[in-house]
Write a protein that holds these residues in place. Sequence first.
Motif, PDB file in Angstrom:
ATOM      1  N   SER A 243       0.869  -1.180   0.000  1.00  0.00           N
ATOM      2  CA  SER A 243       0.000   0.000   0.000  1.00  0.00           C
ATOM      3  C   SER A 243       0.913   1.239   0.000  1.00  0.00           C
ATOM      4  N   VAL A 253      -3.290   4.776   1.467  1.00  0.00           N
ATOM      5  CA  VAL A 253      -3.993   4.956   0.195  1.00  0.00           C
ATOM      6  C   VAL A 253      -3.496   3.893  -0.791  1.00  0.00           C
ATOM      7  N   HIS A 254      -4.205   3.755  -1.906  1.00  0.00           N
ATOM      8  CA  HIS A 254      -3.870   2.742  -2.903  1.00  0.00           C
ATOM      9  C   HIS A 254      -3.968   3.357  -4.292  1.00  0.00           C
ATOM     10  N   ILE A 255      -3.155   2.828  -5.217  1.00  0.00           N
ATOM     11  CA  ILE A 255      -3.265   3.258  -6.610  1.00  0.00           C
ATOM     12  C   ILE A 255      -4.522   2.644  -7.205  1.00  0.00           C
ATOM     13  N   HIS A 256      -5.286   3.427  -7.931  1.00  0.00           N
ATOM     14  CA  HIS A 256      -6.520   2.929  -8.532  1.00  0.00           C
ATOM     15  C   HIS A 256      -6.198   1.805  -9.529  1.00  0.00           C
ATOM     16  N   SER A 259      -5.063   2.377 -13.166  1.00  0.00           N
ATOM     17  CA  SER A 259      -3.822   3.101 -13.454  1.00  0.00           C
ATOM     18  C   SER A 259      -2.768   2.181 -14.060  1.00  0.00           C
ATOM     19  N   ALA A 262      -0.509   0.598 -11.422  1.00  0.00           N
ATOM     20  CA  ALA A 262      -1.113  -0.233 -10.376  1.00  0.00           C
ATOM     21  C   ALA A 262      -0.333  -1.519 -10.144  1.00  0.00           C
ATOM     22  N   TYR A 271      -0.068  12.179  -6.887  1.00  0.00           N
ATOM     23  CA  TYR A 271      -1.370  11.854  -7.466  1.00  0.00           C
ATOM     24  C   TYR A 271      -2.165  13.130  -7.684  1.00  0.00           C
ATOM     25  N   LYS A 279     -12.042   1.691  -1.204  1.00  0.00           N
ATOM     26  CA  LYS A 279     -10.812   2.083  -0.502  1.00  0.00           C
ATOM     27  C   LYS A 279     -10.504   3.535  -0.867  1.00  0.00           C
ATOM     28  N   GLU A 280      -9.477   4.083  -0.220  1.00  0.00           N
ATOM     29  CA  GLU A 280      -9.003   5.411  -0.608  1.00  0.00           C
ATOM     30  C   GLU A 280      -8.055   5.235  -1.791  1.00  0.00           C
ATOM     31  N   TYR A 281      -8.522   5.589  -2.977  1.00  0.00           N
ATOM     32  CA  TYR A 281      -7.739   5.370  -4.192  1.00  0.00           C
ATOM     33  C   TYR A 281      -7.122   6.668  -4.696  1.00  0.00           C
ATOM     34  N   ARG A 283      -5.897   8.596  -7.987  1.00  0.00           N
ATOM     35  CA  ARG A 283      -6.125   8.556  -9.424  1.00  0.00           C
ATOM     36  C   ARG A 283      -5.177   9.507 -10.136  1.00  0.00           C
TER      37      ARG A 283
END
Length: 321
Positions: A243, A253-256, A259, A262, A271, A279-281, A283
């Motif tokens: 993460s 947070v996480h990469i969408h 992407s 990803a 970002y 989740k908190e993505y 973008r």
Amino acid sequence: MESLLVTPISKASANQRAGRAGRTGPGECFRLYTSYNYQNDLEDNTVPEIQRTNLGNVVLNLKSLGIDDLVNFDFIDPPPEASLLKALELLFALSALNKKGELTKVGRKMAEFPLDPMLSKMIVASEKYRCSDEMISIAAMLSIGGSIFYRPKDKQVHADNARMNFYMDNVGDQTNFSTQWCYENYIQVRSMKSARDIRDQLEGLLERVEIEVMSSSGDLEAIRKAITSAYFPNCARLQKNRSYTTLKHPQTVHIHPSSGLAQVLTRWIVYHELVLTTKEYMRQVSEIKPEWLIDAAPHFYQLKDVEDTGSKKMPRGQGRR
């Protein structure tokens, strides 16, 4: 953070929707909630947008009009003081305001662009890195949101493969805004036309703020440095559990998944926006080097902020990827 959450509408909104039924012909409105819900769970009116959104652009525009006392400004719907302070802090970090809260030369140029302050700072910074031509294209594409690719149900595999080509190779439309090329690559033609119109407007504004249209000639590092000079507050670092953690105000947070980065999971990224769904993505992300953060905002980041925790400290002025 933008969030897609289910929340009750207001009574005013419910009544407005009911008014749509029967407007052009006989009709009825069926509400899928109880009378008790309507009376007790719904607010009378919708919360004004100025009270629930980022005020960066609003504050920048007011400052450019010579309105400095924002706390006592006679807003129709006064926004929360905390939102005003956050907007002022962001504009100060972007060098749009000085320590007295006055508009700087950079801020005056930023105010000419009808964009989010980070996007306008990115364009202004592109003059230093000689990549303004690419930067207005990036800003135009970011302005139209995530509606670039489409994925028909009967051709999902073809659409996914076409999209992967953009991750793997430097492909693009070299056939003069070809509609056919968009169809072949499962790209929304309407979105691309909108981006083209926005880009043309931004190119005209570059002349207004006396920034020459220059191309980086394929220098991707210059482009990423220009992006970092504006998006340094939106920085995240990869963790051992795959993460990311935001740097200034730690948050997982996480990469969408959509992407291109990803699956790559680079060490440091910036970002464009955070969106909360499952989740908190993050973008629209871009890989950066940590030392660029200090170059972009020495008052915002220090060396200790970009050092790898638990590993050997970096020599001053150097960074690891």
